[in-house]
Design an enzyme around this catalytic site. Structure first.
Site, PDB file in Angstrom:
ATOM      1  N   ASP A 185      -6.227  34.367 -36.385  1.00 40.64           N
ATOM      2  CA  ASP A 185      -6.703  35.179 -37.353  1.00 40.64           C
ATOM      3  C   ASP A 185      -6.157  36.537 -36.966  1.00 40.64           C
ATOM      4  O   ASP A 185      -5.726  36.747 -35.646  1.00 40.64           O
ATOM      5  CB  ASP A 185      -8.228  35.335 -36.925  1.00 40.64           C
ATOM      6  CG  ASP A 185      -9.061  34.198 -37.124  1.00 40.64           C
ATOM      7  OD1 ASP A 185      -8.827  33.828 -38.336  1.00 40.64           O
ATOM      8  OD2 ASP A 185      -9.893  33.546 -36.385  1.00 40.64           O
TER       9      ASP A 185
ATOM     10  N   ASP B  39     -13.723  31.926 -35.165  1.00 34.28           N
ATOM     11  CA  ASP B  39     -14.734  32.721 -34.489  1.00 34.28           C
ATOM     12  C   ASP B  39     -16.153  32.575 -35.276  1.00 34.28           C
ATOM     13  O   ASP B  39     -16.989  32.651 -34.785  1.00 34.28           O
ATOM     14  CB  ASP B  39     -14.346  34.396 -34.404  1.00 34.28           C
ATOM     15  CG  ASP B  39     -14.256  34.887 -35.838  1.00 34.28           C
ATOM     16  OD1 ASP B  39     -14.409  34.247 -36.780  1.00 34.28           O
ATOM     17  OD2 ASP B  39     -14.001  36.149 -35.635  1.00 34.28           O
TER      18      ASP B  39
ATOM     19  N   ASP C 278     -15.689  28.233 -39.406  1.00 36.30           N
ATOM     20  CA  ASP C 278     -14.154  27.664 -38.962  1.00 36.30           C
ATOM     21  C   ASP C 278     -14.234  26.403 -38.289  1.00 36.30           C
ATOM     22  O   ASP C 278     -13.379  26.210 -37.747  1.00 36.30           O
ATOM     23  CB  ASP C 278     -14.001  28.802 -37.966  1.00 36.30           C
ATOM     24  CG  ASP C 278     -13.516  30.210 -38.688  1.00 36.30           C
ATOM     25  OD1 ASP C 278     -13.029  30.098 -39.749  1.00 36.30           O
ATOM     26  OD2 ASP C 278     -13.286  31.301 -37.937  1.00 36.30           O
TER      27      ASP C 278
ATOM     28  N   GLU D  86      -0.867   4.640  -5.683  1.00 38.70           N
ATOM     29  CA  GLU D  86      -2.249   4.639  -6.224  1.00 38.70           C
ATOM     30  C   GLU D  86      -2.817   6.092  -6.212  1.00 38.70           C
ATOM     31  O   GLU D  86      -3.821   6.239  -6.859  1.00 38.70           O
ATOM     32  CB  GLU D  86      -3.215   3.699  -5.363  1.00 38.70           C
ATOM     33  CG  GLU D  86      -3.295   4.418  -4.241  1.00 38.70           C
ATOM     34  CD  GLU D  86      -2.322   4.061  -2.810  1.00 38.70           C
ATOM     35  OE1 GLU D  86      -2.286   4.435  -1.768  1.00 38.70           O
ATOM     36  OE2 GLU D  86      -1.394   3.245  -3.254  1.00 38.70           O
TER      37      GLU D  86
ATOM     38  N   VAL E 241       0.911  -1.157   0.050  1.00 42.04           N
ATOM     39  CA  VAL E 241      -0.026  -0.083   0.020  1.00 42.04           C
ATOM     40  C   VAL E 241       0.756   1.447   0.192  1.00 42.04           C
ATOM     41  O   VAL E 241       0.402   2.199  -0.698  1.00 42.04           O
ATOM     42  CB  VAL E 241      -0.968  -0.060   1.161  1.00 42.04           C
ATOM     43  CG1 VAL E 241      -1.631   1.462   1.382  1.00 42.04           C
ATOM     44  CG2 VAL E 241      -1.901  -1.167   1.132  1.00 42.04           C
ATOM     45  N   ALA E 242       1.868   1.376   0.764  1.00 36.44           N
ATOM     46  CA  ALA E 242       2.823   2.322   0.881  1.00 36.44           C
ATOM     47  C   ALA E 242       3.544   2.464  -0.588  1.00 36.44           C
ATOM     48  O   ALA E 242       3.853   3.807  -0.793  1.00 36.44           O
ATOM     49  CB  ALA E 242       3.847   2.347   1.996  1.00 36.44           C
TER      50      ALA E 242
ATOM     51  N   ASN F  46       3.655   7.104   4.605  1.00 38.45           N
ATOM     52  CA  ASN F  46       3.385   7.501   3.486  1.00 38.45           C
ATOM     53  C   ASN F  46       1.992   8.690   3.503  1.00 38.45           C
ATOM     54  O   ASN F  46       1.901   9.395   2.576  1.00 38.45           O
ATOM     55  CB  ASN F  46       2.262   6.276   2.996  1.00 38.45           C
ATOM     56  CG  ASN F  46       1.845   6.136   1.467  1.00 38.45           C
ATOM     57  OD1 ASN F  46       2.735   6.646   0.517  1.00 38.45           O
ATOM     58  ND2 ASN F  46       0.689   5.560   1.081  1.00 38.45           N
TER      59      ASN F  46
ATOM     60  N   ASP G 178       3.466  12.058   1.250  1.00 39.38           N
ATOM     61  CA  ASP G 178       3.418  11.749  -0.132  1.00 39.38           C
ATOM     62  C   ASP G 178       2.396  12.791  -0.631  1.00 39.38           C
ATOM     63  O   ASP G 178       2.671  13.702  -1.526  1.00 39.38           O
ATOM     64  CB  ASP G 178       2.913  10.488  -0.307  1.00 39.38           C
ATOM     65  CG  ASP G 178       3.871   9.398  -0.500  1.00 39.38           C
ATOM     66  OD1 ASP G 178       5.156   9.850  -0.181  1.00 39.38           O
ATOM     67  OD2 ASP G 178       3.394   8.021  -0.775  1.00 39.38           O
TER      68      ASP G 178
ATOM     69  N   ILE H   3       2.697   1.307  -3.859  1.00 40.09           N
ATOM     70  CA  ILE H   3       2.106   1.681  -4.913  1.00 40.09           C
ATOM     71  C   ILE H   3       1.506   2.903  -5.214  1.00 40.09           C
ATOM     72  O   ILE H   3       0.853   3.398  -4.274  1.00 40.09           O
ATOM     73  CB  ILE H   3       0.928   0.461  -5.082  1.00 40.09           C
ATOM     74  CG1 ILE H   3       1.625  -0.896  -5.053  1.00 40.09           C
ATOM     75  CG2 ILE H   3       0.131   0.637  -6.254  1.00 40.09           C
ATOM     76  CD1 ILE H   3       0.548  -1.930  -5.063  1.00 40.09           C
TER      77      ILE H   3
END
Length: 864
Positions: free
Chosen positions: A330, A608, A612, A288, A283-284, A701, A705, A286
């Site tokens: 333009d 515009d 276009d 995610e 978990v720490a 984490n 992070d 990856i």
């Protein structure tokens, strides 16, 4: 009620309205806040649904299992901490999702459409959502039809209804009653429907249905709203996350199995500890949260861009802007101010006749206060007439308009037909590009107002006058007229725009925007090539292009007629020769974009008009005009300029580059931090050392992070960001040595953590773990400052330039010290108070990441 089968008077009576529109009181009475003129969107997810999605994440499920196992074995503190982390992570995820939704909602509010309505006899613009049944709306070429309406009067009206009928050819419309009983939607010639667009002509119509009661609303009830597509970068990060997840899970499984084998099989508490360390590491390690953080950074950048008049409609545009190599712009209103003034005239007849023709053949008007209201070019013509004491509004009373052939960008001419009340005569006025108008003339007003045949000598003389004005950067318009025996049966241009009598020309100046020249210079330094595209005369375009330094040689300019003679294959090899395109048609824009794209160039295109739209859709970045742009052009754009200013495009490109740079910094920070955790745990596991408990990894984490990563996304950007070539659009996530940086920085952080651990181990196992925890937690906080610039020294960028990053570092220090020194809290986290020498060592090792990265920056020649 079948509005198409009822007369205009009956429809207006049914809706309690009139030709002058509803009264203010009637609008208030009719408005229902619960029934506005908008299609219902898909219901937003509830808090409970968002929470369930967060908890359903496989990593969170593993954590919950770990918490249950820990609780079953008596590790209550571990259970509480793990569950707390689950809750905090879930709420952080919901917070991030809400922030992204708020940013998108804000963008929708900024890019709402407006409608021109007549209320109490006064024409005004309102938010389309505020329309009510009975409102009189005024439509013209380029407008989206804002609701279902019954046409009450129109001129040469054509409406594109393919979104409802599937018919690609625009439908001719009129106000006549349809007598048939049951008429298919596509055959209701006196009706127009929400979602269709006006491609030609103009009309007044009464609103008969709004919101979900419209034909489009009925369809909306059947289909579900599509989700916002992810950007290419987000898709790459999702893919990267999956690959890393598999790799890290494999490492965790190996560590778990290796630990069991080394300890001679399953061994109660030790096996549990191995299991908890393995899943906590997963978990720490990856990332995610990487895609979520990137979405937040994108959303913050989009909000910042909107404050600078660049409204992003699609997140993909943010990425693409940073890669832009060509900007096709333009001229009128984007490079220039679109604030016209007549400064020169030439006519053999009277000035009054020229002024009357120009003013009457326009849609601008003079208000009761004497203010001219309308489109800038036509305003200049009406103002010119006022200088000769000719008030268009007063003149219309004795010369009302009875028909017209509206202007379009292909033929570049507009015509109006009027009845002169005194005598009942009919007269037609036409105005437009002088060279185009001359093709439709057979006579001209000569000396003393005598009409004479338009021979070659006179045509050449007019061409010379046109040229002389154009090389002064004047916009030149010609005027012509003819008298008719009766009101024409058809107002089609081919029917009425012939055998005209040429009156003369006016020259108008449209000053260059003062900031444009600097913006063009910035483009040159940034490796971006600006291209001017205009419908104006070649000489006018060249004069303006020289002034702003887009063009340096007349050979770099080409006209639409010349472009027509070049095949697509040849043009692809020659497109780099040209910086200015004059007298172009909208379809030429598509060819220009495709030619650059064939060379692999990322191209932006402004537009515009309704014509276009194909070019805006073809371009890598379609840029609509917020002020002068039609609803159709804005609807297909990736970005809208709220101020129609070229300099805003350049500013948006710089912002796009900065956003991508910040995202790269965020990716580098998160991946190097996660890699450090994996390497440190893996190394410790191999040599049978207990480095971290699950709660340590989870706390690190949480602290180190998300918040520093988001703070890095708020960096102001490096000063030289517009002094380097555009980013390669095909570059991967690890481009610009990002992969190498992640590897060496992750390895260094892991090494510093292990060194701290081994120093503390000489004192006690608890001190070793606490020192390693403090070092890893703080080193990642300090390392985030290294990433403020990929090449410049931290001592030149400074520690205090990003207040959000500094705040995240302070928070990291406070929380780390709290879990080490606060009695009771340190017991829960299985840490011990560090003495001053050990704390100093941990702090010193944490700070070491700064000089190490500084040396690498210097050694690789990236220090600025």
């Amino acid at each position: 009620m079948k509005y198409y089968s009822e007369s205009v008077a009956e429809v207006l009576a049914e809706l309690s309205s009139g030709i002058d529109g509803l009264s203010g009181e009637a609008v208030k009475r009719t408005t229902d806040p619960e029934h506005l003129n908008r299609l219902e969107e898909a219901k937003k997810k509830s808090f409970a649904a968002k929470l369930f999605e967060q908890i359903a994440n496989p990593m969170i499920i593993i954590l919950i299992v770990a918490a249950v196992v820990s609780g079953a074995l008596g590790e209550i503190s571990d259970t509480i901490i793990i569950l707390a982390v689950v809750v905090i992570n879930s709420f952080l995820g919901i917070f991030q999702e809400n922030k992204a939704e708020q940013a998108i909602d804000a963008l929708k509010k900024m890019s709402y459409t407006t409608a021109k309505v007549r209320r109490d006899g006064t024409v005004t613009r309102v938010n389309s959502e505020e329309l009510v049944r009975g409102d009189i709306v005024l439509l013209e070429a380029g407008d989206f039809v804002p609701a279902d309406v019954r046409i009450i009067e129109c001129a040469s009206l054509k409406i594109e209804e393919s979104s409802l009928t599937g018919e690609s050819v625009p439908s001719d419309k009129n106000a006549a009653v349809i007598t048939a009983d049951e008429v298919p939607l596509g055959d209701r010639t006196n009706m127009a429907y929400m979602g269709s667009s006006v491609v030609y002509g103009r009309a007044a119509a009464v609103v008969v249905a709004i919101g979900m009661d419209t034909e489009m609303g009925k369809i909306a009830r059947i289909i579900s709203t599509t989700k916002e597509n992810k950007t290419p970068l987000q898709l790459k990060l999702d893919q990267l996350g999956k690959v890393l997840s598999i790799a890290v899970l494999a490492i965790c499984a190996f560590m778990f199995v290796f630990g069991i084998i080394r300890n001679g099989g399953f061994n109660g508490g030790h096996t549990l500890e191995l299991f908890l360390i393995a899943i906590s590491l997963a978990v720490a390690a990856i990332p995610e949260g990487l895609a979520a953080v990137v979405t937040i950074v994108l959303s913050i950048g989009v909000s910042r861009m909107s404050k600078k008049n660049a409204i992003i409609r699609k997140l993909t545009a943010v990425e693409t802007l940073g890669c832009a190599q060509i900007i096709c712009s333009d001229k009128t209103g984007t490079l220039t101010q679109n604030r016209m003034t007549v400064v020169e005239t030439n006519t053999s007849g009277s000035a009054d006749k020229l002024a009357i023709a120009m003013a009457m053949c326009s849609d601008s008007s003079v208000s009761d206060e004497g203010r001219v209201v309308g489109e800038p070019t036509e305003n200049a013509l009406v103002e010119y007439a006022l200088t000769l004491n000719i008030n268009k509004t007063e003149l219309e009373k004795s010369m009302p308009r009875v028909g017209e052939a509206p202007f379009d960008s292909v033929r570049k001419v507009m015509s109006t037909v009027h009845r002169i009340e005194a005598g009942g005569r009919i007269v037609q006025f036409s105005k437009g590009a002088a060279d185009e108008l001359m093709k439709r003339c057979t006579h001209c007003v000569g000396e003393n107002g005598v009409v004479v045949p338009l021979d070659d000598e006179l045509r050449e003389r007019v061409a010379d006058i046109n040229h002389a004005m154009a090389i002064q950067a004047l916009r030149v318009l010609g005027a012509a007229y003819k008298e008719l025996d009766a009101v024409p049966e058809s107002f089609e241009p081919d029917d009425i725009e012939r055998d005209l009598i040429f009156i003369g020309v006016v020259g108008m100046v449209d000053p260059v925007r003062p900031e444009v020249k600097d913006a063009i210079k910035i483009c040159g330094e940034a490796g971006i090539r600006p291209i001017m595209i205009t419908g104006d005369h070649r000489d006018t375009a060249v004069a303006i292009a020289r002034e702003i330094e887009i063009l340096h040689d007349d050979a770099e300019a080409i006209t639409g007629a010349e472009l027509e003679k070049i095949s697509d294959e040849d043009f692809a090899t020659e497109v780099e020769k040209y910086s200015v395109y004059a007298r172009v048609q909208p379809e030429h824009k598509v060819r220009i974009v495709k030619a650059w794209q064939s060379l692999g160039k990322i191209s932006a295109m402004t537009g515009d008009g309704v014509n276009d739209a194909p070019a805006l859709k073809t371009a890598d970045i379609g840029i609509g005009m917020g002020i002068t742009g039609t609803d159709v052009s804005k609807g297909v754009s990736d970005m809208i300029l709220a101020d129609d200013n070229f300099a805003t495009i350049v500013s948006a490109v710089a912002e796009g580059r900065k956003i991508f740079d910040n995202i790269q910094k965020t990716i580098q920070f998160l991946l190097s931090s996660n890699l450090a955790e994996v390497l440190a745990l893996f190394a410790a596991s191999i040599i049978n050392l207990h480095l971290f408990a699950p709660i340590h990894l989870l706390m690190i984490n949480l602290i180190t992070d998300s918040f520093p990563a988001i703070a890095l996304g708020m960096e102001k950007g490096e000063a030289d960001i517009m002094q380097k070539a555009p980013r390669n659009s095909k570059a991967g996530v690890f481009a610009d040595k990002l992969g190498i940086n992640v590897l060496y920085q992750g390895a260094v952080i892991a090494a510093l953590t292990l060194v701290s651990f081994f120093i503390g181990r000489a004192h006690s196992a608890e001190t070793a773990v606490t020192m390693a925890f403090a070092t890893l937690s703080l080193v990642e906080g300090f390392h985030s400052f290294n990433l403020r610039s990929q090449k410049k020294s931290l001592f030149s960028t400074g520690f205090f330039g990003n207040k959000f990053l500094f705040a995240s570092l302070l928070a990291s220090i406070v929380v780390t010290m709290a879990v080490i020194y606060v009695p009771g809290l340190n017991v829960i986290f299985k840490l011990v108070p560090l003495g001053l020498p050990h704390l100093a060592i941990s702090l010193g090792l944490s700070l070491a990441i700064i000089p190490i990265v500084e040396v690498v920056k210097w050694a690789t020649g990236r220090r600025g």
